[in-house]
Design an enzyme around this catalytic site. Structure first.
Site, short mmCIF file in Angstrom:
data_model
loop_
_atom_site.label_atom_id
_atom_site.label_comp_id
_atom_site.label_asym_id
_atom_site.label_seq_id
_atom_site.Cartn_x
_atom_site.Cartn_y
_atom_site.Cartn_z
CG ASP A 32 -1.76 -1.26 1.29
OD1 ASP A 32 -2.28 -1.66 0.24
OD2 ASP A 32 -1.83 -1.87 2.36
CE LYS B 126 4.11 -3.00 -4.29
NZ LYS B 126 3.00 -3.69 -3.65
N GLY C 267 -4.21 -4.98 -3.61
CA GLY C 267 -5.10 -3.99 -4.19
C GLY C 267 -4.25 -2.85 -4.72
CG HIS C 268 -1.85 -3.11 -7.58
ND1 HIS C 268 -0.70 -2.91 -6.89
CD2 HIS C 268 -1.88 -4.41 -7.90
CE1 HIS C 268 -0.05 -4.05 -6.79
NE2 HIS C 268 -0.75 -4.99 -7.38
CD GLN D 213 0.51 -8.96 -1.16
OE1 GLN D 213 1.17 -9.68 -1.87
NE2 GLN D 213 -0.76 -8.73 -1.38
P1 IMP Z 1 -2.94 -12.71 3.39
O1 IMP Z 1 -2.00 -12.27 2.32
O2 IMP Z 1 -4.37 -12.45 3.06
O3 IMP Z 1 -2.68 -14.11 3.85
O4 IMP Z 1 -2.67 -11.79 4.68
C1 IMP Z 1 -1.45 -11.88 5.41
C2 IMP Z 1 -1.05 -10.51 5.91
O5 IMP Z 1 -0.66 -9.70 4.82
C3 IMP Z 1 -2.16 -9.73 6.61
O6 IMP Z 1 -1.58 -8.97 7.64
C4 IMP Z 1 -2.69 -8.83 5.53
O7 IMP Z 1 -3.28 -7.68 6.05
C5 IMP Z 1 -1.43 -8.51 4.79
N1 IMP Z 1 -1.67 -8.17 3.39
C6 IMP Z 1 -1.95 -9.01 2.38
N2 IMP Z 1 -2.07 -8.34 1.23
C7 IMP Z 1 -1.85 -7.05 1.51
C8 IMP Z 1 -1.80 -5.87 0.71
O8 IMP Z 1 -1.96 -5.86 -0.51
N3 IMP Z 1 -1.53 -4.72 1.38
C9 IMP Z 1 -1.31 -4.70 2.71
N4 IMP Z 1 -1.33 -5.76 3.49
C10 IMP Z 1 -1.59 -6.94 2.89
MG MG Z 2 -2.52 -2.28 -1.87
#
Ligand code: IMP
Ligand code: MG
Length: 502
Positions: A26, A29, A53-54, A256
């Site tokens: 976040d 990117k 999420g982009h 991420q």
């Molecule tokens: P998962 O990827 O859904 O398994 O989540 C694992 C951890 O990564 C959690 O703390 C999520 O909030 C974080 N996370 C996953 N994708 C994103 C992202 O795109 N932005 C920020 N945090 C993320």
């Molecule tokens: Mg994002």
């Protein structure tokens, strides 16, 4: 124009450019990918899934993508967009995004999906969500998109691939085996929790009262997805290798951030893909040495984290962490409860909310409020070991009105004696570089240096020299204290608001 010359200089001799994140994701990117979008012949993602999420702002319009690469807006310029083999692909989400693109009359004629991407199935979402809701301890705060279980299946060698959707008999055989094991695992949990998860949203149609999962429903649904996506499913690893060999320009889009990466992040509070440059190269079938330039994004002068896990510079500390973990809080309810707080609120918890509001820091995927904190140099020093020194600073304009800006320069350890290999950490020890061990991080407290804010709008700035003196001093401080090479600064959400540093 100055900026264009600088872009040329930056990309001189570059054939493969990677954009990754040095923090927790976040960081903007999507915007940077869009900024470079005209340059490449192909844009590829190689990690993560619908958890990402982009957000891209184009004038008044705002686009949010989860699986489709941010470069899709360049599709009708003939640019190839690839969802690479290292990704966790939920075909339901892809189809939804294609629908959204159709609605906007945007083309996706040049979109390819790796045939060997890891296939997300309903049982992955169920297991992810059941684990998260079963107990408070051990919660990661995942996005509930099935990411952990999908990658676990891949490494346990029981996963399915995107290509399996094209061969029903293979799909059925693998699915049967996979589901059997999942039903056993889910049998360990409180049935009411499992049922509550399964009857939720789009998972409901796969629920079967007797067997938990309705196999036929899954097969039928995935056959449908396969039909719709068949013409995009490709050996994208080879495609990219050939592009690389032919000297075509490739832009790799990270997901991420390093600190959330399975191999580099604050384990276990991480996602399940390798978010480093290495992981990104691997996830598109290239070698790390194929990447000519990698830019690691750093949000400044604040940062955010979603979900659980260590965050020493969190503004408002525990109170903020708990608040953001409360699933009933979202952007709207927060705005209603705290209409007046701003970035200068004397109460840290409120200031954190003020910064969140100023930066619109609510999850693009989940709508959750993101935890906010000050820029953390120990984390940055650690992260660039995996990304390299080239950095893009983003979202600088968010703190335009801030009177005092704090930067964490080191941590002080305040926990019980902790052995870390041969080393023993004791109370009072200073850590200039973060160590991604949560037992240690839990007791790391930030030491700050304080600065006056620049207190004026910077969104109009076109060159580095036009930035306020105080801001340039802050940037210089980061450059000098973290030994990074700042290549780009972003001063607003629009692609025009991007300065390539001389
Ligand atoms: P998962 O990827 O859904 O398994 O989540 C694992 C951890 O990564 C959690 O703390 C999520 O909030 C974080 N996370 C996953 N994708 C994103 C992202 O795109 N932005 C920020 N945090 C993320
Ligand atoms: Mg994002």
């Amino acid at each position: 124009m100055n900026n264009e010359k600088n872009i040329e200089k930056l990309l001189n001799g570059v054939r493969t450019l990677a954009i990754v994140c040095n923090q927790f994701g976040d960081t903007g990117k999507g915007k940077l990918i869009d900024f470079f979008g005209e340059w490449p012949d192909g844009i590829a993602r190689g990690t993560g899934g619908a958890n990402a999420g982009h957000t891209i702002q184009r004038g008044e319009k705002k686009y949010v993508f989860h699986l489709v690469p941010s470069g899709i807006l360049y599709d009708n310029y003939g640019k190839i967009n690839i969802i690479g083999s290292g990704t966790a692909l939920d075909p339901r989400v892809v189809c939804e995004e294609l629908n959204a693109l159709e609605k906007e009359k945007l083309s996706y004629n040049n979109l390819y999906i790796a045939l060997n991407a890891r296939l997300v199935l309903p049982q992955h979402l169920v297991l992810d969500r059941v684990r998260e809701s079963a107990s408070k301890q051990g919660r990661i705060g995942t996005t509930g998109r099935g990411i952990g279980p999908v990658y676990a299946d891949y490494y346990a060698r029981v996963g399915l691939f995107v290509n399996d959707m094209l061969n029903t008999d293979v799909f059925v055989r693998k699915l049967r085996r996979n589901i059997k094991e999942k039903v056993m695992i889910l049998g360990q949990y409180d049935p009411s929790v499992v049922q509550a998860v399964m009857r939720h949203e789009h998972l409901g149609r796969f629920w079967s009262a007797g067997d938990l999962f309705d196999l036929d429903a899954i097969v039928e649904t995935y056959r449908g997805y396969g039909k719709r996506l068949a013409h995009m499913i490709e050996d994208t690893d080879s495609l990219l290798q050939e592009m690389r060999n032919r000297g075509r320009k490739i832009l790799l889009e990270g997901t991420q951030g390093n600190l959330l990466g399975i191999d580099t992040g604050t384990y276990p509070y991480v996602t399940s893909a390798d978010c480093s440059v290495r992981g990104l190269a691997q996830g598109v079938g290239l070698r790390e040495r194929d990447i000519d330039l990698s830019l690691g994004i750093v949000k400044a002068f604040y940062m955010t984290r979603v979900g659980e896990g260590p965050f020493p510079t969190e503004i408002g500390g525990e109170q903020s962490a708990e608040w953001c973990a409360d699933s009933t809080i979202n952007k709207k309810s927060e705005a209603e409860l705290y209409p007046l707080v701003d970035v200068n609120d004397p109460d840290p918890f409120h200031q954190g909310i003020g910064i969140r509001k100023a930066g619109n820091e609510y999850g693009a995927t989940t709508g959750r409020p993101r935890r906010t904190g000050w820029l953390d140099l120990p984390f940055l020093r650690y992260s660039i070991r995996h990304t390299g020194p080239n950095v893009a600073l983003t979202k600088l304009d968010v703190l335009d009105k801030c009177q005092e800006i704090k930067i964490c320069t080191e941590y002080v350890y305040r926990g019980p004696d902790y052995r870390w290999g041969k080393r023993v950490f004791r109370k009072g020890d200073i850590l200039p570089v973060a160590i991604p061990d949560c037992n240690l991080m839990a007791y790391c407290h930030p030491l700050y240096e304080s600065f006056y804010g620049w207190q004026q709008s910077i969104r109009h700035a076109k060159t580095y020299g036009e930035l306020p003196q105080k801001l340039r001093e802050l940037i210089g401080f980061v450059r000098y204290r973290a030994l990074v090479d700042i290549k780009i600064v972003s001063v607003g959400p629009d692609r025009e608001q991007t300065i390539v540093v001389d």
